[in-house]
Design a protein around this motif. Structure first.
Motif, PDB file in Angstrom:
ATOM      1  N   ILE B 511       7.145   3.186  -6.334  1.00 24.96           N
ATOM      2  CA  ILE B 511       6.266   4.277  -5.890  1.00 24.96           C
ATOM      3  C   ILE B 511       5.448   3.816  -4.710  1.00 24.96           C
ATOM      4  O   ILE B 511       5.249   2.613  -4.503  1.00 24.96           O
ATOM      5  CB  ILE B 511       5.310   4.727  -7.013  1.00 24.96           C
ATOM      6  N   SER B 512       4.943   4.821  -3.983  1.00 27.85           N
ATOM      7  CA  SER B 512       4.009   4.538  -2.894  1.00 27.85           C
ATOM      8  C   SER B 512       2.686   5.202  -3.257  1.00 27.85           C
ATOM      9  O   SER B 512       2.646   6.332  -3.761  1.00 27.85           O
ATOM     10  CB  SER B 512       4.522   5.129  -1.568  1.00 27.85           C
ATOM     11  N   ILE B 513       1.585   4.418  -3.021  1.00 28.53           N
ATOM     12  CA  ILE B 513       0.272   4.902  -3.457  1.00 28.53           C
ATOM     13  C   ILE B 513      -0.674   4.948  -2.273  1.00 28.53           C
ATOM     14  O   ILE B 513      -0.776   3.986  -1.502  1.00 28.53           O
ATOM     15  CB  ILE B 513      -0.327   3.984  -4.530  1.00 28.53           C
ATOM     16  N   GLY B 514      -1.341   6.077  -2.120  1.00 23.39           N
ATOM     17  CA  GLY B 514      -2.388   6.187  -1.116  1.00 23.39           C
ATOM     18  C   GLY B 514      -3.730   6.328  -1.837  1.00 23.39           C
ATOM     19  O   GLY B 514      -3.863   7.084  -2.788  1.00 23.39           O
ATOM     20  N   MET B 536      -1.104   7.699   1.500  1.00 32.92           N
ATOM     21  CA  MET B 536       0.177   7.567   0.811  1.00 32.92           C
ATOM     22  C   MET B 536       1.317   7.462   1.848  1.00 32.92           C
ATOM     23  O   MET B 536       2.237   6.657   1.701  1.00 32.92           O
ATOM     24  CB  MET B 536       0.378   8.804  -0.087  1.00 32.92           C
ATOM     25  N   TYR B 537       1.229   8.256   2.888  1.00 28.24           N
ATOM     26  CA  TYR B 537       2.271   8.163   3.921  1.00 28.24           C
ATOM     27  C   TYR B 537       2.244   6.828   4.629  1.00 28.24           C
ATOM     28  O   TYR B 537       3.268   6.273   5.000  1.00 28.24           O
ATOM     29  CB  TYR B 537       2.160   9.358   4.886  1.00 28.24           C
ATOM     30  N   HIS B 538       1.018   6.301   4.771  1.00 25.08           N
ATOM     31  CA  HIS B 538       0.917   4.947   5.306  1.00 25.08           C
ATOM     32  C   HIS B 538       1.722   3.983   4.462  1.00 25.08           C
ATOM     33  O   HIS B 538       2.449   3.132   4.973  1.00 25.08           O
ATOM     34  CB  HIS B 538      -0.546   4.479   5.331  1.00 25.08           C
ATOM     35  N   ALA B 539       1.528   4.156   3.137  1.00 21.51           N
ATOM     36  CA  ALA B 539       2.243   3.253   2.221  1.00 21.51           C
ATOM     37  C   ALA B 539       3.751   3.402   2.400  1.00 21.51           C
ATOM     38  O   ALA B 539       4.497   2.409   2.385  1.00 21.51           O
ATOM     39  CB  ALA B 539       1.857   3.572   0.775  1.00 21.51           C
ATOM     40  N   LYS B 540       4.212   4.655   2.583  1.00 18.65           N
ATOM     41  CA  LYS B 540       5.639   4.859   2.805  1.00 18.65           C
ATOM     42  C   LYS B 540       6.080   4.111   4.063  1.00 18.65           C
ATOM     43  O   LYS B 540       7.099   3.414   4.105  1.00 18.65           O
ATOM     44  CB  LYS B 540       5.938   6.373   2.998  1.00 18.65           C
ATOM     45  N   GLU B 541       5.228   4.284   5.073  1.00 22.38           N
ATOM     46  CA  GLU B 541       5.571   3.659   6.339  1.00 22.38           C
ATOM     47  C   GLU B 541       5.611   2.132   6.234  1.00 22.38           C
ATOM     48  O   GLU B 541       6.379   1.448   6.925  1.00 22.38           O
ATOM     49  CB  GLU B 541       4.552   4.056   7.422  1.00 22.38           C
ATOM     50  N   LYS B 542       4.741   1.616   5.389  1.00 22.14           N
ATOM     51  CA  LYS B 542       4.664   0.166   5.225  1.00 22.14           C
ATOM     52  C   LYS B 542       5.832  -0.349   4.383  1.00 22.14           C
ATOM     53  O   LYS B 542       5.819  -1.473   3.902  1.00 22.14           O
ATOM     54  CB  LYS B 542       3.349  -0.225   4.548  1.00 22.14           C
ATOM     55  N   GLY B 543       6.806   0.492   4.128  1.00 23.10           N
ATOM     56  CA  GLY B 543       8.026   0.026   3.450  1.00 23.10           C
ATOM     57  C   GLY B 543       8.077   0.396   1.995  1.00 23.10           C
ATOM     58  O   GLY B 543       8.886  -0.130   1.234  1.00 23.10           O
ATOM     59  N   ASN B 546       4.217   0.015  -2.332  1.00 24.01           N
ATOM     60  CA  ASN B 546       2.912  -0.619  -2.120  1.00 24.01           C
ATOM     61  C   ASN B 546       1.836   0.452  -2.132  1.00 24.01           C
ATOM     62  O   ASN B 546       2.098   1.626  -2.300  1.00 24.01           O
ATOM     63  CB  ASN B 546       2.904  -1.385  -0.804  1.00 24.01           C
ATOM     64  N   PHE B 547       0.621  -0.012  -2.003  1.00 22.11           N
ATOM     65  CA  PHE B 547      -0.492   0.957  -1.923  1.00 22.11           C
ATOM     66  C   PHE B 547      -1.232   0.718  -0.637  1.00 22.11           C
ATOM     67  O   PHE B 547      -1.227  -0.380  -0.082  1.00 22.11           O
ATOM     68  CB  PHE B 547      -1.449   0.829  -3.117  1.00 22.11           C
ATOM     69  N   GLN B 548      -1.867   1.773  -0.198  1.00 18.85           N
ATOM     70  CA  GLN B 548      -2.632   1.703   1.038  1.00 18.85           C
ATOM     71  C   GLN B 548      -3.949   2.453   0.855  1.00 18.85           C
ATOM     72  O   GLN B 548      -4.008   3.521   0.245  1.00 18.85           O
ATOM     73  CB  GLN B 548      -1.841   2.373   2.187  1.00 18.85           C
ATOM     74  N   SER B 551      -8.941   3.659   4.390  1.00 20.65           N
ATOM     75  CA  SER B 551      -9.722   2.888   5.365  1.00 20.65           C
ATOM     76  C   SER B 551      -9.010   1.569   5.680  1.00 20.65           C
ATOM     77  O   SER B 551      -8.543   0.879   4.772  1.00 20.65           O
ATOM     78  CB  SER B 551     -11.116   2.629   4.764  1.00 20.65           C
ATOM     79  N   ASN B 552      -9.014   1.170   6.960  1.00 20.23           N
ATOM     80  CA  ASN B 552      -8.314  -0.046   7.356  1.00 20.23           C
ATOM     81  C   ASN B 552      -9.021  -1.293   6.893  1.00 20.23           C
ATOM     82  O   ASN B 552      -8.393  -2.269   6.503  1.00 20.23           O
ATOM     83  CB  ASN B 552      -8.158  -0.093   8.872  1.00 20.23           C
ATOM     84  N   THR B 553     -10.382  -1.238   6.908  1.00 21.82           N
ATOM     85  CA  THR B 553     -11.120  -2.419   6.453  1.00 21.82           C
ATOM     86  C   THR B 553     -10.807  -2.669   4.995  1.00 21.82           C
ATOM     87  O   THR B 553     -10.667  -3.796   4.541  1.00 21.82           O
ATOM     88  CB  THR B 553     -12.626  -2.232   6.632  1.00 21.82           C
ATOM     89  N   MET B 554     -10.746  -1.620   4.287  1.00 24.17           N
ATOM     90  CA  MET B 554     -10.422  -1.760   2.871  1.00 24.17           C
ATOM     91  C   MET B 554      -9.023  -2.335   2.727  1.00 24.17           C
ATOM     92  O   MET B 554      -8.791  -3.185   1.853  1.00 24.17           O
ATOM     93  CB  MET B 554     -10.496  -0.402   2.166  1.00 24.17           C
ATOM     94  N   ASN B 555      -8.163  -1.890   3.548  1.00 24.19           N
ATOM     95  CA  ASN B 555      -6.804  -2.420   3.493  1.00 24.19           C
ATOM     96  C   ASN B 555      -6.811  -3.914   3.761  1.00 24.19           C
ATOM     97  O   ASN B 555      -6.147  -4.694   3.067  1.00 24.19           O
ATOM     98  CB  ASN B 555      -5.921  -1.719   4.522  1.00 24.19           C
ATOM     99  N   ALA B 556      -7.675  -4.324   4.754  1.00 22.87           N
ATOM    100  CA  ALA B 556      -7.750  -5.749   5.124  1.00 22.87           C
ATOM    101  C   ALA B 556      -8.281  -6.549   3.963  1.00 22.87           C
ATOM    102  O   ALA B 556      -7.747  -7.598   3.591  1.00 22.87           O
ATOM    103  CB  ALA B 556      -8.662  -5.908   6.338  1.00 22.87           C
ATOM    104  N   GLU B 557      -9.371  -6.060   3.374  1.00 23.50           N
ATOM    105  CA  GLU B 557      -9.952  -6.761   2.233  1.00 23.50           C
ATOM    106  C   GLU B 557      -8.954  -6.865   1.109  1.00 23.50           C
ATOM    107  O   GLU B 557      -8.806  -7.907   0.454  1.00 23.50           O
ATOM    108  CB  GLU B 557     -11.207  -6.025   1.739  1.00 23.50           C
TER     109      GLU B 557
END
Lengths: 360, 825
Positions: B511-514, B536-543, B546-548, B551-557
């Motif tokens: 599954i992909s999670i946003g 969620m679409y980000h997660a799809k894009e990331k292959g 995974n989950f996304q 927020s990008n900072t949150m993603n980084a953390e």
């Protein structure tokens, strides 16, 4: 004249018996017929006739006189009225009633020759009342005056007005005779009128006088005469009284005085009459002749203390008896005095009415 | 018309008519009784008086007969000679008449009148003046003479005294005694006349007074009134009309009504004889006055009764009919408005009760239908999960709550990777089956993850919903920080590591999670949903798989933590950890009385990583359990080594983390280590934080007691930072209390902290607890704590955490005098 007063109740009883139709008549008739031939029925005042004389008469003639007594003239009238004048052989009557009895046909005429002693009898008295000479044999006569207690009055009694308008001291202590002629007549006399007045105005005055006196009167009756008399005992201080009776009372109490008022008084005379119905007229005449024997009559007068109509007997009386002005009034009083005369019927009725009103 | 009005409309007339009828009947009966009583008394008086008059007449008649029979009287009357009559006989007659009068004083005048009217004899009781003796021309004598009867009676006014008297006379018809007593005719000789005083009748009538003002009258048939009671003037003779009416009704006793111009009278009459009658005139207004009063009372009572009965009916009607109906109506209205929770009283056993029961039955059916509809409307038919509608509804509420409580919440959008392909290859039926199994697995995972945010008592439960197709959402209603969402997401991804069995096929899916976080990413639901979708679409894009975060900072953390976690796994396997010990000194002697074991990670690249940076990750990932066990083993072995080497040892405290504590293996681990090393129990202490105890289950507490029983002491760490419930001190077998460094830090600058420390120390002393203060970095702090009787001091002021070799030296050195030790430091 001696009078015994029966009690009023007895009188009434008698009256009622008399009023019963026929009975008394029947009994009277029966008793008369049943009695022996030698018996006389006498209707008389009580204690008026000396019994010893009756005893002598019986002894001498073998005739018994039986007395029947009446209290007043009116009761006598009633008795006779109820029997229609029958049942008696002799009746002692007042003079003024003789004419009425005669008119009623009750009386038999007196035959002078049957009573020889009539010759001793004063003509004056024999003719003193209408029809008295024809039907009557005079007996005793007297006056009507006033007896009073000298110790109870403040001044001596001299006038009828002392009786009819009494002073305070004797209020309620007066005894008046229960007789229409006596009551109305003396009232008239007190007012200075005739005792036989027919004047309505005078009668009205007399009535008023009597009614005015009424509260002061103790009783309307005749005073008793014995020791027990109310005048003696002090229950009564003053009384109308026949002169002889006053003398009887004086014997019991000297404080009782008798007076014939200065206005004059009434003179009366009693007569013996013989009823027409009597079957023993002969015996009756025998009796009448006997009593008019001067000696007998003198005894009878002294017995009753009244004056006699028999001039021969008068002479036999003691001096003090004859000089007693209470028995033989002075000429002065006699001149002012009257006898009762027959009244016109409707005047008589008036007297009756007044009397009835007063004694009620 | 309303029901209440109808009830009143129907019942009130019935009640009113009924009570009015009763009132009217009782009034009429009472009135009748009153009138009867009044007329009864009047009638009885009338009859008595009539009787008296009759007796008077009878007596007079008999008496005059008796008097006239007197022989004396007959003789007197037969005597024609006036002189004889008046002189001789009349006194006797007078005495006779007087005796009659004595016997009966009412006969106040007895007379004999001659046929020509001349008053022959008159006997009166008192000196009654005689107007005339010639009565021949008087009306009464004329009447006497005219009458056919021997007897003549007449009530008249006697002119002599003006009094109303009864005159009775008898003609004296006698035979002349000189004639034949049988055949001769009787001739009139006169009249016997008795005049009778009617005083007592006069008195009786004139003084008769009753409460009604009745007028009693004795009158003759010509209307001449002889006696009359009361003061009311009555015309004499009585007016013809009145008399006529009276006559018309004359039949013995009678009662009738007459009215004059102003008044109406009830007249009672009574016949005395042929010529006389008595009347009683009762004024009707007076007669009825009593009954009017009565009527007033009856009216008042009637009105009261009507009011009371009406009120009662109104009340009863309202209570038993209207109110239940209104309740039913209101319930029906409520039901109509969708409120299915209404309940109404069904106890009544009448029709309304039946209606209520039917209503409730209807409600129950409706409720069932409603729930069914609701379930259909709010739940996904395929998976049974809440559907989009319910999710949106719930989401709105959760956001609202979070806003109100300034909490964070997270929304995840989950999409099945390559679901179309599965559907296409396996068919829709298996596709649906897969969705059902997926839903179940997601649900279980979420439920297990609940503990993450378990501390919030009043939070809404987390929710998983199916929006449609292969789209799911997870709503974490209360998170402590954004990382929580990452943890859950990771678990969800992990949960799909196991294959699904679809009709004997093993299928692996991903599954992909946003993820989006409130309020960090957006503050309204629409934006949050949109963000989640984007993520969620980000997660799809990331292959995929995974989950996304949005927020990008949150993603980084999240990435960093993920990396750290991975390295930490490696660290455990490669044993990159070491243990340092920080000495604890006696506050009085400053002697080392204990050590706290502290773990250190020596990263091959980054060097030493401070515990704060990796312990939370270790806890979240569960790596803390093996790490903790390692620390424990290491520390215990260290003691054993020191003992064998002859180094003087002091007890060592070892921290227990929440996952360790909850794994329940800790007891076994402790006992097995101690047993295997042979280290006495007294040298080992365990430290727990308040937060561990806060969520401790009964089982864990029992285990704590077990540990205690082995002789291992238990320390309560960080005291004062959490709930610091005194209850812990009672419930848990605590031996040592450690004051948190945050209090100690400001102990000399902040009087409040100083007070708190003093209080904690005092409290611990009272409970016989050993008190340790940590984080003591200055002399002032130490002296303050010492002065306050704190038992033990831990902190940089005395010692920093040190490797075992340094501690060993220190412990050996301590064998020397204390003074030297201080010099070493």
């Amino acid at each position: 004249m001696k009078v015994t007063v029966l009690k009023e109740s007895l009188a009434l009883l008698f009256f009622i018996l008399a009023a019963l139709p026929c009975n008394i008549t029947g009994i009277g008739t029966a008793s008369a017929t049943e009695e022996s031939e030698n018996q006389l029925q006498l209707l008389n005042w009580s204690e008026y006739f000396d019994p010893e004389v009756l005893a002598e008469f019986k002894e001498k003639f073998g005739i018994t006189v039986t007395e029947t007594y009446y209290e007043t003239d009116e009761i006598r009238n009633e008795i006779l009225f109820s029997t229609n004048g029958t049942g008696y052989d002799l009746i002692l009557s007042n003079g003024s009633s003789i004419a009425s009895y005669a008119r009623h046909g009750w009386l038999a005429p007196i035959v002078e020759k049957d009573i020889p002693n009539l010759r001793h009898v004063s003509r004056k008295w024999r003719t003193s009342f209408p029809e008295s000479e024809k039907y009557g044999v005079p007996f005793l006569w007297g006056t009507l005056g006033i007896a009073y207690r000298t110790d109870r009055t403040t001044k001596p009694v001299t006038s009828w007005l002392d009786l009819f308008k009494p002073e305070e001291a004797v209020q309620g202590k007066i005894i008046m005779i229960k007789d229409s002629r006596d009551l109305v007549g003396m009232a008239l006399k007190a007012l200075g009128y005739s005792v036989n007045s027919t004047d309505n105005r005078e009668l009205e005055e007399a009535k008023q006088l009597l009614l005015a006196q009424k509260p002061a009167v103790k009783t309307y009756s005749y005073v008793t005469l014995g020791e027990n008399s109310s005048m003696v005992s002090g229950d009564a201080f003053m009384s109308m009284i026949y002169n002889g009776d006053a003398l009887v009372l004086q014997q019991h109490d000297k404080k009782i005085d008798f007076v014939l008022p200065r206005e004059g008084c009434m003179l009366w005379c009693d007569f013996f009459v013989i009823p027409a119905s009597s079957k023993k007229k002969e015996l009756a005449c025998k009796f009448l002749n006997f009593i008019h024997e001067p000696a007998i009559m003198a005894r009878l007068a002294q017995f009753a203390s009244y004056a006699t109509t028999n001039t021969a007997a008068e002479k036999l009386l003691p001096r003090e008896f004859r000089d007693d002005h209470n028995i033989y009034p002075t000429k002065e009083i006699l001149e002012k005095s009257e006898t009762y005369t027959d009244l016109p019927p409707r005047v008589a009725k008036k007297y009756n009415d007044i009397f009835n009103l007063v004694i009620q | 018309m309303r029901l209440q009005s109808k009830i009143i409309f129907i019942t009130t007339p019935v009640v009113v008519i009924f009570i009015l009828a009763i009132g009217a009947i009782s009034f009429s009966m009472l009135q009748e009784a009153t009138v009867e009583k009044a007329t009864g008394n009047t009638r009885s008086f009338l009859n008595t008086t009539t009787g008296n008059v009759q007796v008077l007449y009878d007596t007079a008649t008999k008496d005059i007969e008796l008097f006239s029979n007197s022989n004396l009287l007959e003789n007197y009357l037969l005597t024609t000679d006036e002189e004889v009559r008046y002189t001789l006989l009349q006194p006797t007659i007078i005495r006779l008449f007087s005796s009659y009068q004595k016997a009966n004083p009412n006969y106040y005048e007895i007379r004999i009148l001659l046929p020509d009217g001349y008053e022959d004899t008159r006997v009166v009781l008192t000196d009654l003046p005689n107007i005339t003796e010639e009565e021949g021309e008087t009306e009464i004598f004329q009447a006497m003479r005219r009458t056919d009867n021997d007897l003549f009676t007449r009530i008249y006014r006697n002119p002599d005294n003006g009094k109303i008297s009864l005159l009775i006379s008898k003609k004296m018809l006698l035979r002349d005694p000189n004639l034949n007593p049988i055949s001769s005719p009787k001739t009139l000789r006169g009249y016997l006349v008795v005049t009778i005083d009617l005083n007592f009748i006069d008195k009786k009538i004139t003084e008769a007074v009753d409460e009604y003002g009745t007028t009693f009258l004795l009158l003759d048939r010509a209307g001449n009134i002889f006696f009359q009671s009361g003061t009311e003037p009555v015309l004499s003779p009585l007016p013809g009309k009145f008399l006529q009416e009276a006559m018309d009704h004359m039949k013995g006793e009678s009662t009738f009504t007459v009215a004059d111009k102003t008044h109406s009278f009830l007249v009672l009459s009574s016949n005395v004889n042929d010529s006389l009658l008595m009347l009683a005139k009762i004024p009707k207004n007076h007669l009825y006055a009593a009954s009017y009063r009565l009527g007033l009372a009856v009216t008042f009572t009637t009105i009261c009764a009507i009011v009371i009965f009406s009120a009662l009916l109104f009340y009863l009607g309202k209570k038993f009919i209207v109110k239940p109906v209104i309740l039913l109506r209101n319930a029906a209205t409520e039901l109509g408005h969708g409120n299915l929770n209404i309940s109404i009283d069904q106890s009544a056993d009448d029709e309304i009760g039946e209606l209520a029961r039917s209503f409730m039955e209807m409600r129950n059916n409706l409720q069932q239908s409603h729930e069914q509809i609701k379930r259909l409307a709010y739940h996904d038919f395929l998976t049974g999960l809440p559907n989009r509608v319910m999710f949106l509804d719930f989401f709105t509420r959760v956001v609202e709550n979070a806003r109100r409580h300034t909490r964070s919440c997270a929304l995840m959008f989950i999409d099945l990777d390559n679901f179309k392909r599965i559907n296409d290859t396996l068919g829709h039926n298996l596709g649906d089956d897969l969705l059902r199994q997926l839903a179940r697995r997601l649900q279980e995972t979420i439920r297990k993850s609940d503990f993450i945010s378990i501390s919030s008592i009043d939070k809404d439960p987390d929710m998983i919903a199916r929006l449609g197709g292969d789209e799911f959402t997870v709503l974490l209603t209360s998170i402590r920080d954004q990382n929580d969402a990452a943890i859950v997401a990771r678990r969800l991804l992990l949960a799909l590591a196991e294959p699904f069995m679809l009709d004997s096929h093993e299928v692996f899916i991903t599954i992909s999670i946003g993820i989006t976080v409130f309020p960090h990413d957006a503050t309204n639901e629409e934006d949050l949903i949109k963000n989640a979708d984007i993520a969620m679409y980000h997660a799809k894009e990331k292959g995929k798989n995974n989950f996304q975060y949005y927020s990008n900072t949150m993603n980084a953390e999240a990435l960093e933590r993920l990396t750290l976690e991975g390295e930490l796994r490696w660290a455990v396997e490669r044993n990159e950890f070491i243990v340092h010990y920080q000495p604890q000194v006696d506050a009085k002697t400053k002697e080392i009385v204990g050590l706290e074991a502290l773990v250190r990670w020596i990263h091959p690249v980054k060097g030493m990583i401070p515990p704060n940076n990796f312990i939370p990750v270790a806890e979240e990932s569960g790596l803390i359990v093996p790490i903790g066990s390692w620390v424990m083993k290491t520390a215990v072995r260290q003691i054993r080594d020191w003992q064998q080497q002859g180094v003087p040892v002091v007890p060592i405290s070892i921290n227990l983390s929440s996952p360790q504590f909850q794994s329940k293996e800790i007891y076994n681990i402790i006992t097995s280590i101690l047993n295997s090393t042979g280290v006495p129990r007294k040298y080992l202490k365990v430290e727990l934080t308040e937060s561990i105890l806060l969520n401790a289950e009964e089982e864990a507490i029992n285990m704590l007691h077990d540990i205690k029983k082995t002789g291992v002491e238990i320390c309560l760490d960080d005291f004062g930072t959490g709930y610091s419930s005194l209850n812990y001190l009672k419930r848990f077998p605590i031996d040592v209390l450690k004051i948190d460094r945050s209090f100690v830090m400001n102990i000399t600058s902040d009087p409040k902290d100083a007070e708190i420390c003093s209080a904690i120390i005092a409290l611990a002393k009272c409970l016989n607890l050993y008190v340790v203060a940590e984080g003591v970095e200055g002399r002032d702090q130490y002296e303050f704590l010492r002065d306050k009787d704190c038992d033990c001091i831990q902190g940089f002021y005395f010692y920093r955490p040190m490797p075992a070799e340094d501690i060993e030296k220190l412990l050996i050195a301590l064998k020397k005098p204390q003074k030297e030790a201080m010099e070493v430091h």
